[in-house]
Design an enzyme around this catalytic site. Structure first.
Site, mmCIF file in Angstrom:
data_model
loop_
_atom_site.group_PDB
_atom_site.id
_atom_site.type_symbol
_atom_site.label_atom_id
_atom_site.label_comp_id
_atom_site.label_asym_id
_atom_site.label_seq_id
_atom_site.Cartn_x
_atom_site.Cartn_y
_atom_site.Cartn_z
ATOM 1 N N ARG A 1 22.623 10.912 73.935
ATOM 2 C CA ARG A 1 22.945 11.966 72.957
ATOM 3 C C ARG A 1 21.675 12.581 72.394
ATOM 4 O O ARG A 1 21.656 13.748 71.996
ATOM 5 C CB ARG A 1 23.774 11.388 71.815
ATOM 6 N N ASP B 1 15.480 8.004 60.735
ATOM 7 C CA ASP B 1 15.682 8.032 62.193
ATOM 8 C C ASP B 1 14.601 7.276 62.957
ATOM 9 O O ASP B 1 14.699 7.153 64.170
ATOM 10 C CB ASP B 1 15.738 9.475 62.701
ATOM 11 N N LYS C 1 16.666 17.927 68.769
ATOM 12 C CA LYS C 1 18.146 17.904 68.756
ATOM 13 C C LYS C 1 18.646 18.391 67.400
ATOM 14 O O LYS C 1 19.564 19.201 67.317
ATOM 15 C CB LYS C 1 18.645 16.487 68.991
ATOM 16 N N CYS D 1 26.902 8.848 64.978
ATOM 17 C CA CYS D 1 26.542 7.430 64.957
ATOM 18 C C CYS D 1 27.272 6.709 63.817
ATOM 19 O O CYS D 1 27.369 7.221 62.711
ATOM 20 C CB CYS D 1 25.033 7.270 64.743
ATOM 21 N N VAL E 1 18.773 5.471 53.119
ATOM 22 C CA VAL E 1 19.530 6.698 53.376
ATOM 23 C C VAL E 1 20.945 6.418 53.865
ATOM 24 O O VAL E 1 21.908 7.019 53.411
ATOM 25 C CB VAL E 1 18.773 7.590 54.393
HETATM 26 C C1 EPZ Z 1 21.107 14.459 59.677
HETATM 27 O O1 EPZ Z 1 22.363 13.830 59.494
HETATM 28 C C2 EPZ Z 1 20.656 14.051 61.068
HETATM 29 N N1 EPZ Z 1 21.615 14.514 62.054
HETATM 30 C C3 EPZ Z 1 20.522 12.531 61.150
HETATM 31 O O2 EPZ Z 1 19.995 12.225 62.438
HETATM 32 C C4 EPZ Z 1 19.535 12.062 60.089
HETATM 33 O O3 EPZ Z 1 19.488 10.656 60.106
HETATM 34 C C5 EPZ Z 1 19.994 12.543 58.702
HETATM 35 O O4 EPZ Z 1 20.153 13.986 58.725
HETATM 36 C C6 EPZ Z 1 18.997 12.171 57.610
HETATM 37 O O5 EPZ Z 1 17.750 12.695 57.911
HETATM 38 C C7 EPZ Z 1 21.601 15.816 62.421
HETATM 39 O O6 EPZ Z 1 20.796 16.610 61.948
HETATM 40 C C8 EPZ Z 1 22.620 16.233 63.450
HETATM 41 P P1 EPZ Z 1 22.590 13.653 55.531
HETATM 42 P P2 EPZ Z 1 23.286 14.238 58.222
HETATM 43 O O7 EPZ Z 1 23.687 14.572 55.200
HETATM 44 O O8 EPZ Z 1 23.134 15.670 57.930
HETATM 45 C C9 EPZ Z 1 25.060 11.149 52.429
HETATM 46 C C10 EPZ Z 1 19.848 11.099 64.480
HETATM 47 O O9 EPZ Z 1 19.594 9.916 64.749
HETATM 48 N N2 EPZ Z 1 25.939 12.319 52.342
HETATM 49 O O10 EPZ Z 1 21.195 13.982 55.135
HETATM 50 O O11 EPZ Z 1 24.644 13.702 58.463
HETATM 51 C C11 EPZ Z 1 25.240 10.418 53.750
HETATM 52 O O12 EPZ Z 1 26.338 9.538 53.687
HETATM 53 C C12 EPZ Z 1 20.793 11.425 63.342
HETATM 54 O O13 EPZ Z 1 19.363 12.096 65.076
HETATM 55 C C13 EPZ Z 1 26.938 12.330 51.374
HETATM 56 O O14 EPZ Z 1 27.091 11.385 50.602
HETATM 57 O O15 EPZ Z 1 22.572 13.367 57.099
HETATM 58 C C14 EPZ Z 1 23.935 9.692 53.909
HETATM 59 O O16 EPZ Z 1 23.986 8.488 53.188
HETATM 60 C C15 EPZ Z 1 21.376 10.178 62.706
HETATM 61 N N3 EPZ Z 1 27.769 13.417 51.312
HETATM 62 C C16 EPZ Z 1 22.933 10.638 53.243
HETATM 63 O O17 EPZ Z 1 23.697 11.557 52.450
HETATM 64 C C17 EPZ Z 1 27.629 14.485 52.147
HETATM 65 O O18 EPZ Z 1 28.403 15.458 52.016
HETATM 66 C C18 EPZ Z 1 22.105 11.444 54.234
HETATM 67 O O19 EPZ Z 1 23.002 12.210 54.993
HETATM 68 C C19 EPZ Z 1 26.609 14.450 53.119
HETATM 69 C C20 EPZ Z 1 25.772 13.359 53.200
#
Ligand code: EPZ
Length: 415
Positions: A396, A304, A22, A116, A326
């Site tokens: 999803r 995840d 996904k 989520c 995370v």
């Molecule tokens: C991706 O989300 C995945 N989703 C998530 O999978 C996964 O848990 C996550 O990466 C971490 O591996 C998709 O790829 C669609 P991040 P993403 O940006 O990109 C902070 C699932 O279950 N952050 O790496 O949203 C954020 O708040 C889903 O399949 C900022 O502070 O994750 C978090 O604490 C859930 N500012 C951390 O970074 C930003 O601009 C990690 O977020 C962006 C993120």
């Protein structure tokens, strides 16, 4: 309202086959906006997040055809630059449309993403990157307005190795003028898959899989055919299903290199795992011991998989400790597991899990995608019947989850 009914299923024994990832499909589908022509993708999972992404792409002018895991995207013309609130608000991956739309149209109006409720999930790192590449940014009324005739490559340091921000910046740099360097980039396999997809079309991306990624902008991309990677989190969820029921099985269509931290932890807990080229064999017939886990960006233990291991630790001997570093609100499943008789205490970002505990079936609710998977796992080994509400979250991210688990002997069905 659809529910998942799962009953104590004894030890699972059998073979399950993973679908495409996904979290690889979403950025790659979004990246098709960058290409003037027909892109043919395969190994695309049939999930509600993917359906919503395709709906948005069609609204932007793409002609889409889908046949099982094959998706054909004809983006000969891109008619718009505004993404609609409704489908965008359903999933986090929708924000990955920002960079491709901005690159192709010179502007983009992106509705704030959904996804989520596992934390605040800001987009500041994405916006910091876009600004560094020359985009003008306005925020308001639930939308982000981006504009820039042609982005100009720049060096961007990510305060956190954000997966989404790394993906957006790779796509922003692909057609930009000059070189973009992303430092402290995310290293997840899905990042590598996106870069490989773009390079196959003529992009010039290097360093993917490391914390420094360089993108030399090109003027255009050539359409291609591409098969995306398999879903490592689905594979890890199935490994956990065999482990929590002390069963044994084969997980097919998976790259074991993408699951190293999960395999290592299950081995530490007492499971025997054999890695093959495109599959994993797990034998968890002996009792498991508890362990300590700290979720980290790849190649650390994946956040995840945190919820699924919370359930697994309930059945393991000893005290398990799981630290979620995370996301700040990824324990929504703990209350539901405790309703089933688990003994889990939350202390800030840590959860302390006493095992083994005889879980009992109950009515529970999934509040997020992986938390829902954790409840399914708990239902497989709990006494009696578990009724899981909030199935839309699970659908999803898992294609035919009940059917696949049923094929390994699980007593589980959608009602
Ligand atoms: C991706 O989300 C995945 N989703 C998530 O999978 C996964 O848990 C996550 O990466 C971490 O591996 C998709 O790829 C669609 P991040 P993403 O940006 O990109 C902070 C699932 O279950 N952050 O790496 O949203 C954020 O708040 C889903 O399949 C900022 O502070 O994750 C978090 O604490 C859930 N500012 C951390 O970074 C930003 O601009 C990690 O977020 C962006 C993120």
């Amino acid at each position: 309202m659809t529910k998942i009914i799962v009953k104590n299923s004894g030890s699972l024994i059998g073979t399950v086959c993973c679908s495409g990832s996904k979290n690889s499909a979403l950025p790659i589908l979004s990246a098709t906006i960058l290409t003037n022509g027909i892109t043919s993708l395969s190994n695309i999972p049939r999930l509600s997040d993917i359906d919503n992404m395709l709906l948005i792409l069609e609204g932007l002018g793409a002609k889409i055809s889908q046949n099982r895991d094959k998706v054909r995207v004809d983006f000969n013309e891109c008619k718009g630059y505004v993404t609609p609130y409704e489908p965008m608000s359903k999933f986090r991956g929708s924000f990955l449309l920002a960079a491709p739309l901005l690159s192709r149209m010179g502007k983009a109006r992106i509705s704030m993403p959904g996804g989520c409720p596992i934390g605040n999930r800001p987009i500041d790192l994405h916006l910091k990157g876009f600004a560094a590449l020359g985009a003008a940014i306005e925020n308001g009324h639930g939308y982000v307005d981006l504009s820039c005739k042609r982005l100009k490559g720049a060096k961007v340091y990510l305060d956190f190795p954000s997966v989404g921000a790394t993906e957006n910046l790779i796509m922003a740099g692909t057609l930009a003028q000059g070189e973009t360097i992303i430092e402290n980039a995310a290293c997840e396999p899905e990042i590598v898959d996106l870069a490989n997809f773009l390079n196959q079309q003529g992009a010039k991306i290097s360093g993917m899989g490391s914390d420094t990624i360089k993108i030399l902008g090109v003027d255009s991309l050539t359409p291609t055919e591409y098969s995306i990677i398999s879903d490592r989190i689905e594979a890890g969820t199935f490994m956990s299903a065999f482990a929590i029921t002390n069963g044994k099985g084969i997980i097919k269509n998976v790259n074991p290199m993408h699951l190293k931290p999960v395999t290592a932890k299950l081995t530490e807990m007492g499971a025997k795992i054999t890695e093959k080229k495109n599959s994993l064999i797990i034998d968890a017939t002996s009792s498991l011991s508890a362990a300590s886990i700290k979720t980290l960006p790849f190649p650390g233990f994946p956040t995840d998989m945190q919820a699924q291991f919370s359930s697994l630790m309930c059945e393991a001997e000893g005290t398990g400790i799981i630290v979620e570093t995370v996301f700040e609100n990824r324990f929504l499943h703990i209350g539901e597991l405790n309703r089933m008789g688990a003994d889990i205490r939350i202390d800030g970002r840590s959860s302390v899990i006493e095992g083994p505990k005889k879980l009992s079936g109950a009515k529970v609710t999934a509040y997020d995608l992986r938390g829902g998977a954790a409840l399914v796992l708990a239902g497989l080994c709990a006494a009696g019947e578990t009724e899981i509400d909030g199935v839309k979250h699970i659908q999803r991210g898992y294609e035919h989850l009940c059917d696949k688990l049923h094929s390994a002997g699980a007593d589980i069905f959608l009602e």
